[in-house]
Design a protein around this motif. Structure first.
Motif, PDB file in Angstrom:
ATOM      1  N   ASP A 252       0.974  -1.332  -0.005  1.00  0.00           N
ATOM      2  CA  ASP A 252       0.081  -0.083  -0.249  1.00  0.00           C
ATOM      3  C   ASP A 252       0.459   1.192   0.025  1.00  0.00           C
ATOM      4  O   ASP A 252       0.851   2.192   0.750  1.00  0.00           O
ATOM      5  CB  ASP A 252      -0.872  -0.057   1.143  1.00  0.00           C
TER       6      ASP A 252
ATOM      7  N   SER B 181       8.098  -8.763  12.910  1.00  0.00           N
ATOM      8  CA  SER B 181       8.875 -10.666  13.265  1.00  0.00           C
ATOM      9  C   SER B 181       9.158 -10.805  11.783  1.00  0.00           C
ATOM     10  O   SER B 181      10.494 -11.338  11.715  1.00  0.00           O
ATOM     11  CB  SER B 181       7.316 -11.560  13.041  1.00  0.00           C
ATOM     12  N   SER B 182       8.193 -11.085  10.542  1.00  0.00           N
ATOM     13  CA  SER B 182       9.255 -11.458   9.624  1.00  0.00           C
ATOM     14  C   SER B 182      10.595 -10.786   9.198  1.00  0.00           C
ATOM     15  O   SER B 182      11.476 -11.170   8.593  1.00  0.00           O
ATOM     16  CB  SER B 182       8.378 -11.403   8.474  1.00  0.00           C
TER      17      SER B 182
ATOM     18  N   ARG C 268       9.595   1.901   9.690  1.00  0.00           N
ATOM     19  CA  ARG C 268       8.212   3.012  10.367  1.00  0.00           C
ATOM     20  C   ARG C 268       7.708   2.836  11.408  1.00  0.00           C
ATOM     21  O   ARG C 268       8.078   3.684  11.748  1.00  0.00           O
ATOM     22  CB  ARG C 268       6.648   2.466   9.194  1.00  0.00           C
ATOM     23  N   THR C 269       7.807   1.335  12.240  1.00  0.00           N
ATOM     24  CA  THR C 269       7.681   1.774  13.548  1.00  0.00           C
ATOM     25  C   THR C 269       9.283   0.300  14.230  1.00  0.00           C
ATOM     26  O   THR C 269       9.102  -0.838  13.897  1.00  0.00           O
ATOM     27  CB  THR C 269       6.329   0.633  13.819  1.00  0.00           C
TER      28      THR C 269
ATOM     29  N   LYS D 256       2.355  -4.063  21.215  1.00  0.00           N
ATOM     30  CA  LYS D 256       2.841  -4.414  19.293  1.00  0.00           C
ATOM     31  C   LYS D 256       3.390  -6.048  20.003  1.00  0.00           C
ATOM     32  O   LYS D 256       3.413  -6.162  21.224  1.00  0.00           O
ATOM     33  CB  LYS D 256       3.728  -3.669  18.968  1.00  0.00           C
TER      34      LYS D 256
HETATM   35  P1  NA7 Z   1       3.809  -7.170  11.081  1.00  0.00           P
HETATM   36  O1  NA7 Z   1       4.268  -7.750  12.332  1.00  0.00           O
HETATM   37  O2  NA7 Z   1       2.365  -7.059  10.830  1.00  0.00           O
HETATM   38  O3  NA7 Z   1       5.081  -6.029  10.567  1.00  0.00           O
HETATM   39  C1  NA7 Z   1       4.933  -5.539   9.205  1.00  0.00           C
HETATM   40  C2  NA7 Z   1       5.241  -4.237   9.403  1.00  0.00           C
HETATM   41  O4  NA7 Z   1       5.551  -3.370   8.057  1.00  0.00           O
HETATM   42  C3  NA7 Z   1       5.266  -3.661  10.876  1.00  0.00           C
HETATM   43  O5  NA7 Z   1       6.774  -2.830  10.309  1.00  0.00           O
HETATM   44  C4  NA7 Z   1       4.752  -2.364   9.521  1.00  0.00           C
HETATM   45  O6  NA7 Z   1       5.127  -0.646  10.395  1.00  0.00           O
HETATM   46  C5  NA7 Z   1       5.696  -2.493   8.788  1.00  0.00           C
HETATM   47  N1  NA7 Z   1       4.573  -1.513   7.317  1.00  0.00           N
HETATM   48  C6  NA7 Z   1       2.867  -1.647   6.758  1.00  0.00           C
HETATM   49  N2  NA7 Z   1       2.730  -1.160   5.985  1.00  0.00           N
HETATM   50  C7  NA7 Z   1       4.043  -0.167   5.859  1.00  0.00           C
HETATM   51  C8  NA7 Z   1       3.977   0.769   4.797  1.00  0.00           C
HETATM   52  N3  NA7 Z   1       3.084   1.373   4.104  1.00  0.00           N
HETATM   53  N4  NA7 Z   1       4.767   1.379   5.010  1.00  0.00           N
HETATM   54  C9  NA7 Z   1       5.728   1.151   5.559  1.00  0.00           C
HETATM   55  N5  NA7 Z   1       5.859  -0.046   6.864  1.00  0.00           N
HETATM   56  C10 NA7 Z   1       4.972  -0.943   6.009  1.00  0.00           C
HETATM   57  O7  NA7 Z   1       4.141  -8.719  10.200  1.00  0.00           O
HETATM   58  P2  NA7 Z   1       5.123  -9.818   9.857  1.00  0.00           P
HETATM   59  O8  NA7 Z   1       4.813 -10.868   9.084  1.00  0.00           O
HETATM   60  O9  NA7 Z   1       6.659  -9.412  10.278  1.00  0.00           O
HETATM   61  O10 NA7 Z   1       4.300 -10.312  11.805  1.00  0.00           O
HETATM   62  C11 NA7 Z   1       3.226 -11.248  11.267  1.00  0.00           C
HETATM   63  C12 NA7 Z   1       2.478 -12.216  12.747  1.00  0.00           C
HETATM   64  O11 NA7 Z   1       3.379 -13.153  12.137  1.00  0.00           O
HETATM   65  C13 NA7 Z   1       4.592 -12.042  14.005  1.00  0.00           C
HETATM   66  O12 NA7 Z   1       4.354 -11.162  15.104  1.00  0.00           O
HETATM   67  C14 NA7 Z   1       4.377 -13.169  14.462  1.00  0.00           C
HETATM   68  O13 NA7 Z   1       2.882 -13.251  15.133  1.00  0.00           O
HETATM   69  C15 NA7 Z   1       4.537 -13.983  13.176  1.00  0.00           C
HETATM   70  P3  NA7 Z   1       4.296  -0.967  11.726  1.00  0.00           P
HETATM   71  O14 NA7 Z   1       4.323  -1.198  13.319  1.00  0.00           O
HETATM   72  O15 NA7 Z   1       2.284  -0.621  10.946  1.00  0.00           O
HETATM   73  O16 NA7 Z   1       3.969   0.988  11.662  1.00  0.00           O
END
Ligand code: NA7
Length: 874
Positions: free
Chosen positions: A154, A190-191, A211-212, A331
């Motif tokens: 996105d 995590s990934s 981002r975070t 988180k």
């Molecule tokens: P997560 O934990 O949802 O991490 C996704 C990461 O991607 C997170 O740092 C997000 O930042 C970042 N993100 C998502 N969209 C964007 C955009 N548009 N721009 C920049 N950064 C973005 O998914 P994972 O696959 O790592 O892990 C999922 C679960 O799988 C994990 O918790 C375990 O239970 C196993 P955000 O924090 O949203 O600011």
């Protein structure tokens, strides 16, 4: 559907998904003799472990626990090679299970279920797939996973990039070779955190777009933990049983050490131990209060930040990697292997999107406000449309064509995370409203599958064809799920638990945070109460057991449990003196009460003897202030200025009014009407001395809790009958207003919730002769309700006194008084007033304070501070 339906087969059950849930569900239903068809979009079994093949992908629950427990032989035959197994090993395990139980013959791979329609006539689901197949089934089971629908890229311009694009969640089976490449990774969940150190080994340049920042601790991977292996080999069944009845699905000894009161040495020692252990449930359980108390959470968070700062050489990079915008654990925290140290490599760079946001993705790379980056490959580790994504991905239409997507547009609504009203026989495995992603998934999956299998078996045996939750049961469960989340820090974070990572997704806390054990008990209780909250129909039968399985606030239930465990003698078996001593002992163990500007003790003249009082002056605004005369609870027998001190401080801090708490004469030494006379005299004295007390003349309210509410109400009637003083409002918190003890709330709540029927009887016996109990000065409900001041009446759902409070509110309202009736849902007689103990009481007290402030003409400041409620940070 992209082809015309060609085949129409009948099955007892259709399962979507062949991961951990779908495989076990298939096995269980087969055991019951059902015909079953499983569909999965993947080319083989494995679910999430089929797709997420990125380098470094591992589970974050120790493999000793991240495994099926239903098959002891399987447990003997399979040995995990590491503490946290890799994705290929977990996939091998699931293949092994599929082979062992010959599951593949009922699974259709590379097939996506596109729609599911309930046919009311046939009482069956009609399922369509993207391969043009249509099948019918009685039971439709979504075992489609909580993290299986990847978020799309996105980001503006994402489609333009001409280099290689990868999603961690859909990694190519042949792998990816980044040798010598300039690689971007977007996302540090995590990934991202798992794959960054490994991709950094190959890439010539690695740029991480964050981002975070996320909390992560070293996984300390290696052999499976020896202590767990030993426990398992000694008594496998006991170990699995303990896991099933644990809070998170792993046997962990819960602590009662509070972060806020522990010494620095204890804090360090506990943190170090968890850090060394390298397990999520250890670091999430350093202190008992870290999930609910911001101060305690900060202690753990800061210790993790210290570690990040010491691991990362560049101070600015370290600071950017330190999470500061969310409480630890709100988180999903991560486990890593050398993640933070990776930023010390010369070819690895962090781009902090908070200070340098991406403006767009270009053909060559990524543009930020300050820089254009060229890349050979972009890796998206951007997460999932969690928990609801896969359920909503199928076009589901239930009873009357009701669309699941439409029903859930404001947020998912389920009963136990298992079913949703309007969609008969549709089961979800680890759906929203169940512990799911907050727990060890394998334990939660087995519990759900077992419950569904039991439900199907019971239905078939009893001759039912359909099952569906009632609207009441579902909405009450939703409330319970929200209540459980509300007392934690979780709702303050923008997390995927809250749906915050997907633009436009409603922000609701999706999983159930009350614990695997509490949840399992609720599911079991539903069954043992004849499927409470469900309607079951079939062969001319229609059985509806409407009702609510959990209504009490979770922290209230917890305190009741703790108190029951103390084995204290029932108050009504004690003498008044012993009961007072017991109450004083309990009072001494309370947490610190809120700060106010000034607290002074004094005495005022009473009708027979001086009455001690305690005056609470707010820190701000500057006086003079409206005055509230407050009377403590305790059944006219117990209580004093100390007993209700936290509540008085809370009222003062929240409203900005002066609170004068008055100690009146107690029974049995001074029986009826002594307390009522003292109360009226106190109101007169405070009114006459308002100026010297720092009050605004004429701005006087009366308040009280329980028996204090009784004499506050009586004082208002006496003031009316005496022609003064003028009272601006009466606040009656769970008041005693009648001596009649036969209302339904007595039958419902007269036992087990601290104020029992027996105790209330003891109070009355100490206070008033039976002949006096109808006197309006004892039972103000029996008095005239005319010309009384505006009232705020608080009743608690689980209070024997609830119905008389309701009756008083109605009587006053019918007589023309302005009445604000606050119903404290899920609270007991005592819980709303337990300041600093019952977190769920805080929002009720905020409403009470507002009602109190509204009694007075000019709005007064209600300076609610972080000490009184959860504050958000960031
Ligand atoms: P997560 O934990 O949802 O991490 C996704 C990461 O991607 C997170 O740092 C997000 O930042 C970042 N993100 C998502 N969209 C964007 C955009 N548009 N721009 C920049 N950064 C973005 O998914 P994972 O696959 O790592 O892990 C999922 C679960 O799988 C994990 O918790 C375990 O239970 C196993 P955000 O924090 O949203 O600011």
């Amino acid at each position: 559907m992209n082809q015309t339906a060609t085949v129409s087969e009948q099955f007892d059950a259709v399962i979507v998904g062949a991961g951990f849930s779908g495989l076990y569900m298939l096995h269980r239903l087969r055991q019951l003799g059902l015909s079953v068809k499983v569909f999965d979009a993947a080319g083989d079994v494995g679910g999430t472990w089929y797709w997420n093949r990125y380098p470094g992908a591992r589970c974050d629950i120790p493999t000793t626990d991240y495994a099926y427990s239903f098959d002891p032989e399987l447990e003997k035959e399979w040995t995990w090679s590491e503490k946290y197994a890799t994705q290929p090993e977990i996939l091998d395990y699931l293949r092994f299970v599929a082979d062992r139980h010959r599951l593949r013959s009922d699974i259709e791979f590379s097939t996506t279920v596109t729609s599911a329609r309930w046919d009311e006539q046939a009482k069956r689901w009609r399922i369509a797939t993207d391969r043009g197949k249509e099948v019918w089934c009685r039971y439709y089971i979504m075992a489609s996973g909580c993290l299986s629908i990847p978020k799309s890229a996105d980001i503006e311009g994402a489609g333009r990039f001409t280099g290689q694009v990868y999603f961690t969640s859909q990694w190519p089976h042949e792998g990816a070779d980044f040798t010598g490449q300039r690689v971007a990774i977007i996302g540090t969940g995590s990934s991202g955190i798992q794959c960054i150190p490994l991709i950094a080994r190959q890439a010539s340049q690695l740029t991480v777009f964050q981002r975070t920042p996320n909390f992560s601790i070293p996984a300390r991977n290696g052999p499976a933990p020896a202590d767990r292996l030993m426990q398992l080999s000694e008594d496998r069944a006991a170990y699995r049983h303990a896991a099933r009845w644990s809070r998170g699905g792993i046997p962990v000894e819960p602590t009662d050490v509070l972060g806020v009161t522990a010494s620095e040495a204890v804090r360090r020692e506990r943190f170090e131990a968890a850090w060394e252990q390298g397990e999520l449930f250890a670091i999430l359980g350093v202190f008992a209060d870290q999930g609910v108390n911001p101060a305690s959470n900060d202690i753990v968070a800061e210790m993790i930040r210290e570690r990040i700062r010491s691991a990362v050489e560049d101070a600015a990079t370290a600071e950017a990697l330190c999470p500061k915008d969310h409480y630890f654990g709100t988180k999903r925290p991560c486990l890593d292997t050398g993640y933070f140290e990776t930023y010390n490599l010369p070819h690895v760079r962090l781009v902090d999107l908070r200070t340098q946001p991406i403006t767009s993705i270009s053909e060559q790379g990524i543009d930020t406000a300050d820089e254009s980056f060229g890349f050979d490959a972009i890796v998206y580790a951007t997460g999932f449309d969690a928990m609801t994504g896969a359920l909503a991905a199928v076009d589901v239409a239930g009873r009357g064509g009701l669309s699941l997507a439409e029903k859930w547009a404001p947020g998912p609504s389920t009963y136990l995370g298992l079913m949703t009203a309007g969609f008969p026989n549709l089961f979800m495995i680890t759906g929203p409203g169940s512990p799911s992603v907050l727990s060890n998934m394998t334990v939660s999956i087995e519990q759900h599958v077992d419950w569904v299998a039991g439900c199907v078996k019971d239905m078939r045996e009893a001759g039912f064809e359909t099952i569906e939750p009632t609207a009441l049961a579902e909405s009450a469960w939703g409330e319970h799920v929200r209540d459980c989340a509300a007392i934690t820090l979780h709702p303050t974070a923008s997390s995927w638990y809250m749906g915050a990572n997907v633009p436009g997704k409603p922000r609701v806390f999706l999983p159930y945070i009350g614990g695997v054990n509490a949840y399992r008990q609720a599911c079991d209780d539903v069954v043992s109460q004849g499927y409470l909250g469900f309607r079951r129909t079939g062969r001319g039968r229609d059985q509806c057991r409407d009702g609510v399985i959990r209504s009490m606030q979770p922290d209230v239930a917890m305190v009741l449990e703790v108190m029951a465990g103390l084995g204290l003698p029932p108050m009504e078996t004690l003498s008044a003196a012993d009961a007072r001593a017991l109450m004083a002992a309990t009072t001494a163990t309370r947490p610190p009460a809120p700060e106010v500007g000034e607290v002074t003790d004094g005495v005022m003249p009473g009708p027979e003897e001086d009455l001690p009082y305690r005056l609470y002056r707010p820190a701000a605004p500057a006086g003079p202030h409206p005055i509230v005369v407050y009377f403590h609870g305790g059944g006219w027998v117990l209580g004093d200025l100390d007993s209700d001190d936290p509540l008085c401080r809370d009222l003062c801090a929240r409203t900005g009014a002066v609170v004068v708490s008055v100690n009146y004469r107690h029974a049995p030494e001074a029986r009826f009407p002594a307390a009522a006379q003292d109360a009226f005299k106190a109101v007169q004295w405070v009114d006459a001395n308002a100026v010297s007390l720092g009050g605004i003349p004429g701005q006087l309210a009366v308040a009280g809790w329980s028996a204090g509410g009784n004499i506050a109400a009586v004082a208002c009637q006496m003031a009316r009958d005496a022609g003064g003083p003028r009272i601006a409002g009466q606040l009656l918190i769970c008041p005693v207003v009648d001596s009649e003890m036969t209302r339904p709330s007595y039958a419902e709540n007269g036992d087990g919730y601290i104020l029992t029927t027996a105790l209330m009887r003891w109070f009355w016996d100490h206070y008033a002769d039976p002949a006096d109990r109808g006197d309006p000065r004892a039972a103000p409900l029996r008095g005239s309700p005319d010309d009384l001041p505006p009232a705020c009446i608080v009743t608690a759902e689980c209070d024997p006194l609830r119905d008389e409070g309701v009756a008083y509110a109605r009587a006053l309202e019918a007589a023309g008084a302005t009445v604000r009736h606050i119903r404290a849902r899920g609270h007991t007689h005592t819980s709303v007033t337990m300041v600093g103990v019952i977190i769920s009481g805080a929002p009720v007290r905020a409403q009470i304070a507002q009602a109190l402030a509204d009694f007075f003409p000019a709005p007064i400041a209600a300076p609610v501070t972080g000490a009184l409620s959860h504050s958000s940070i960031g």
